[in-house]
Write a protein that holds these residues in place. Structure first.
Motif, short mmCIF file in Angstrom:
data_model
loop_
_atom_site.label_atom_id
_atom_site.label_comp_id
_atom_site.label_asym_id
_atom_site.label_seq_id
_atom_site.Cartn_x
_atom_site.Cartn_y
_atom_site.Cartn_z
N TYR A 69 0.80 -1.23 0.00
CA TYR A 69 0.00 0.00 0.00
C TYR A 69 0.83 1.28 0.00
O TYR A 69 0.30 2.35 -0.25
CB TYR A 69 -0.92 0.04 1.23
N GLY A 70 2.09 1.17 0.38
CA GLY A 70 2.91 2.38 0.51
C GLY A 70 2.72 3.00 1.89
O GLY A 70 1.88 2.58 2.68
N TRP A 71 3.51 4.03 2.17
CA TRP A 71 3.48 4.69 3.47
C TRP A 71 2.14 5.39 3.71
O TRP A 71 1.54 5.24 4.77
CB TRP A 71 4.62 5.69 3.59
N GLY A 72 1.68 6.14 2.75
CA GLY A 72 0.47 6.95 2.94
C GLY A 72 -0.76 6.13 3.30
O GLY A 72 -1.44 6.42 4.28
N LYS A 73 -1.04 5.10 2.54
CA LYS A 73 -2.22 4.28 2.82
C LYS A 73 -1.99 3.34 4.01
O LYS A 73 -2.95 2.89 4.63
CB LYS A 73 -2.61 3.46 1.59
N GLY A 74 -0.75 3.05 4.32
CA GLY A 74 -0.46 2.14 5.44
C GLY A 74 -0.37 2.82 6.78
O GLY A 74 -0.39 2.15 7.82
N LYS A 75 -0.28 4.17 6.82
CA LYS A 75 -0.11 4.89 8.08
C LYS A 75 -1.10 4.51 9.17
O LYS A 75 -0.69 4.30 10.31
CB LYS A 75 -0.18 6.41 7.85
N PRO A 76 -2.40 4.41 8.89
CA PRO A 76 -3.31 4.05 9.98
C PRO A 76 -2.95 2.71 10.63
O PRO A 76 -2.96 2.59 11.86
CB PRO A 76 -4.68 3.97 9.29
N LEU A 77 -2.59 1.73 9.84
CA LEU A 77 -2.22 0.43 10.38
C LEU A 77 -0.95 0.54 11.22
O LEU A 77 -0.88 -0.01 12.32
CB LEU A 77 -2.02 -0.59 9.26
N PHE A 78 0.03 1.26 10.72
CA PHE A 78 1.29 1.41 11.46
C PHE A 78 1.05 2.05 12.82
O PHE A 78 1.57 1.59 13.83
CB PHE A 78 2.31 2.23 10.66
N PHE A 79 0.25 3.11 12.84
CA PHE A 79 -0.01 3.78 14.11
C PHE A 79 -0.85 2.91 15.04
O PHE A 79 -0.70 2.97 16.26
CB PHE A 79 -0.67 5.15 13.88
N GLY A 80 -1.67 2.05 14.49
CA GLY A 80 -2.40 1.07 15.29
C GLY A 80 -1.45 0.07 15.94
O GLY A 80 -1.59 -0.27 17.12
N ILE A 81 -0.47 -0.40 15.17
CA ILE A 81 0.53 -1.33 15.70
C ILE A 81 1.31 -0.66 16.83
O ILE A 81 1.50 -1.24 17.90
CB ILE A 81 1.49 -1.81 14.58
N PHE A 82 1.75 0.57 16.62
CA PHE A 82 2.54 1.28 17.63
C PHE A 82 1.72 1.49 18.91
O PHE A 82 2.21 1.23 20.02
CB PHE A 82 3.03 2.63 17.11
N THR A 83 0.50 1.97 18.77
CA THR A 83 -0.35 2.24 19.93
C THR A 83 -0.64 0.95 20.69
O THR A 83 -0.55 0.91 21.93
CB THR A 83 -1.67 2.89 19.48
N GLY A 84 -0.97 -0.10 19.96
CA GLY A 84 -1.23 -1.39 20.61
C GLY A 84 -0.02 -1.90 21.37
O GLY A 84 -0.16 -2.48 22.45
N TYR A 85 1.16 -1.67 20.83
CA TYR A 85 2.39 -2.11 21.49
C TYR A 85 2.52 -1.46 22.87
O TYR A 85 2.81 -2.14 23.87
CB TYR A 85 3.59 -1.74 20.63
N TYR A 86 2.31 -0.15 22.92
CA TYR A 86 2.43 0.55 24.20
C TYR A 86 1.37 0.08 25.19
O TYR A 86 1.67 -0.14 26.38
CB TYR A 86 2.33 2.08 23.99
N VAL A 87 0.15 -0.10 24.75
CA VAL A 87 -0.92 -0.53 25.65
C VAL A 87 -0.62 -1.93 26.20
O VAL A 87 -0.74 -2.16 27.41
CB VAL A 87 -2.29 -0.49 24.93
N VAL A 88 -0.20 -2.85 25.35
CA VAL A 88 0.09 -4.21 25.81
C VAL A 88 1.26 -4.21 26.79
O VAL A 88 1.24 -4.92 27.80
CB VAL A 88 0.36 -5.15 24.61
N ALA A 97 -5.65 -1.79 5.55
CA ALA A 97 -4.59 -1.17 6.34
C ALA A 97 -5.22 -0.20 7.34
O ALA A 97 -5.02 0.99 7.27
CB ALA A 97 -3.60 -0.46 5.43
N SER A 98 -6.00 -0.72 8.30
CA SER A 98 -6.70 0.14 9.24
C SER A 98 -5.98 0.21 10.58
O SER A 98 -5.24 -0.69 10.96
CB SER A 98 -8.13 -0.39 9.47
N PHE A 99 -6.23 1.30 11.31
CA PHE A 99 -5.70 1.48 12.66
C PHE A 99 -6.14 0.33 13.55
O PHE A 99 -5.34 -0.26 14.28
CB PHE A 99 -6.19 2.82 13.24
N LEU A 100 -7.42 -0.01 13.50
CA LEU A 100 -7.98 -1.04 14.36
C LEU A 100 -7.32 -2.40 14.11
O LEU A 100 -7.03 -3.14 15.05
CB LEU A 100 -9.50 -1.14 14.17
#
Length: 195
Positions: free
Chosen positions: A34-53, A104-107
């Motif tokens: 998808y590239g960076w632009g379309k993948g950003k929501p998923l990437f930020f979801g991965i990062f946020t989930g990492y901190y919460v876990v 490529a969603s945040f959720l």
């Protein structure tokens, strides 16, 4: 002695964070598809989930330490066994990068981390193997887990940034890389059991 243990903690954290896992592979596949632009929501979801876990892991270890202090010593050995299993798994594994990719969603990225057993074991093992023998204070446990999540985020960002370059290099040299990573993890097991 403390410097030796902390050095091995950072080695363990780096090896664990940078090796292929569900989050890293999903991020790599998403950026290549998808590239960076379309993948950003998923990437930020991965990062946020990492901190919460990782915060959940810190609270769990703190609770176990407060209510069942003897269990932390047992958890250290369970963690050492997990790292040993991880070392063997890494040494014999082959790259398995799937081309299947959904949205490529945040959720999707966020929820992935809640079912990613690797990061739970990563966080709990790091605390019980390297930190709780020296401190069981909640603020230190949370601080270390936030550090772990930051290392994990940097690792996933590296996979994103390198995209196909890492994929091609890893696929070409995976056996040598996996053996080196496995031997490094064995050193981490040794340092945990010496404490």
């Amino acid at each position: 002695m403390l410097e030796y243990v902390l050095a091995n903690f950072f080695v363990y954290a780096s090896v664990n964070a940078f090796t292929p896992g569900p989050g890293n592979i999903l991020a790599l596949n998403t950026v290549t598809n998808y590239g960076w632009g379309k993948g950003k929501p998923l990437f930020f979801g991965i990062f946020t989930g990492y901190y919460v876990v990782q915060i959940i892991c810190a609270v769990f270890v703190y609770g176990v330490g407060a209510f069942l202090p003897g269990a932390l010593q047992v958890m250290k050995y369970i963690g050492a066994a997990y790292i040993l299993w991880l070392a063997i798994h890494i040494a014999i594994s082959k790259p398995e990068i799937s081309a299947e990719q959904g949205s490529a969603s945040f959720l999707k990225g966020f929820l992935l981390q809640f079912v990613n057993i690797k990061i739970y074991m990563f966080g709990i093992t790091a605390l019980t193997g390297f930190i709780t023998p020296y401190s069981k204070a909640l603020w230190i446990l949370v601080g270390v887990e936030l550090l772990i999540a930051t290392i994990g985020t940097i690792a996933t960002s590296t996979w994103i940034g390198a995209g196909l370059l890492i994929q091609k290099f890893y696929v070409k040299h995976y056996r040598m890389i996996n053996i080196i990573l496995a031997l490094t993890l064995l050193e981490c097991v040794w340092s945990m059991l010496k404490v």
